[in-house]
Each structure stands twice: as structure tokens, then as C-alpha cells.
Write a protein that holds these residues in place. Structure first.
Motif, mmCIF file in Angstrom:
data_model
loop_
_atom_site.group_PDB
_atom_site.id
_atom_site.type_symbol
_atom_site.label_atom_id
_atom_site.label_comp_id
_atom_site.label_asym_id
_atom_site.label_seq_id
_atom_site.Cartn_x
_atom_site.Cartn_y
_atom_site.Cartn_z
ATOM 1 N N HIS A 124 0.832 -1.297 0.072
ATOM 2 C CA HIS A 124 0.048 -0.020 -0.076
ATOM 3 C C HIS A 124 0.889 1.300 -0.016
ATOM 4 O O HIS A 124 0.517 2.152 -0.694
ATOM 5 N N CYS A 134 3.946 1.568 -1.175
ATOM 6 C CA CYS A 134 4.640 1.830 -2.755
ATOM 7 C C CYS A 134 3.607 2.447 -3.574
ATOM 8 O O CYS A 134 3.615 3.257 -4.370
ATOM 9 N N ASN A 135 2.279 1.568 -3.487
ATOM 10 C CA ASN A 135 1.390 2.001 -4.336
ATOM 11 C C ASN A 135 0.816 3.512 -4.075
ATOM 12 O O ASN A 135 0.463 3.971 -5.342
#
Length: 151
Positions: free
Chosen positions: A95, A97-98
Motif C-alpha cells: 500500500h 509503494c502504491n
């Protein structure tokens, strides 16, 4: 420096709801709440949403757009040339990184990051947190657990 990460999200595979980074040293913590577009999962509605604002005064607990949160994280980490993001759950890292991807071919200007996944059998951030399922309090619990184990 290490930053201990915790996130809350809308059920398995669901969208990010909140995120916290707690530094290894000092008290400059980061906490953000994001808007959710899908109907909250029942468990999330009962165990996460009521506690989103359970943070000390001075922390913003209103919802911020994803791109604003990504920019804030970049600014928060900017002074550290070698930040290490530590988590005890793989989805927290995913989450995080996204969230940094702000558009097609675009990323928040975070520079280089390292990630450390800590397997902690028998330890639960929620069970050791002052406010279970609040990302800030859970990240603090993770930091305290790791630092105590290393002492």
C-alpha cells in the motif's frame, strides 16, 4: 533512520484508508487518512473507521487526496538520505509503494528507499497498541516491539 509503517485498508485487497510512519528516534510522526470510494467492509466499519481520529492533537485526521498524501510523505522523508521503511505485514509495504505512484509514469519525489519486512510470530500490533487498528498507534507499537527486542 528507520520509520515504522502501519496502514489500515478496506479488507483483504481493499483500498488504503490510513497510513502512519513513526521514526526510530524523535517524535516527528506522520499520519494520514485517505478517502475510500468503496463501501467499507463490515469488519473495517466496526474496528477501523471509529478510530481514525484517535490521534493526539496536532495530527490531521480529515481525509486527504492520495496525491497530497504522497507529496507529504516525500516531504516528510526528504531530510533523510537513507530512509528505511519497516513493516510487519507485506500489504503495508504494498500500500505504501502504491500510494507513491501518483499517475502514469509519475512517482512522488521520495528518492531512494529501503524496505525491511520483519516477521514477528506471536506479536500483534493491534494487541499491543494503545488504540488497536489505528495506524499511528499500531506503528508506535511496532516500533516499541522492535526496539525492545533489539535492546
Amino acid at each position: 533512520m528507520r520509520y515504522f509503517l502501519d496502514t489500515e485498508f478496506n479488507g483483504y485487497g481493499g483500498e488504503l484508508i490510513s497510513l502512519a510512519l513513526v521514526p526510530e528516534f524523535g517524535d516527528q510522526e506522520y499520519y494520514a487518512v485517505l478517502p475510500i470510494s468503496a463501501e467499507p467492509h463490515g469488519w473495517v466499519q466496526r474496528n477501523v473507521l471509529p478510530y481514525l481520529a484517535s490521534v493526539p492533537p496536532g495530527f490531521v485526521s480529515e481525509e486527504l487526496p492520495r496525491t497530497a498524501v504522497a507529496r507529504q510523505i516525500a516531504h516528510y522523508l526528504a531530510a533523510d538520505s537513507e530512509p528505511v521503511i519497516v513493516a510487519d505485514w507485506p500489504e503495508d509495504i504494498a500500500h505504501f509503494c502504491n500510494l507513491l505512484v501518483t499517475g502514469p509514469g509519475d512517482i512522488a519525489p521520495v528518492g531512494s528507499l529501503k524496505f525491511e519486512f520483519i516477521s514477528s510470530p506471536g506479536f500483534s500490533t493491534a494487541e499491543n497498541s494503545r488504540v488497536p487498528h489505528n495506524a499511528l498507534h499500531d506503528a508506535r507499537a511496532l516500533r516499541d516491539f522492535v526496539l525492545a527486542a533489539e535492546a
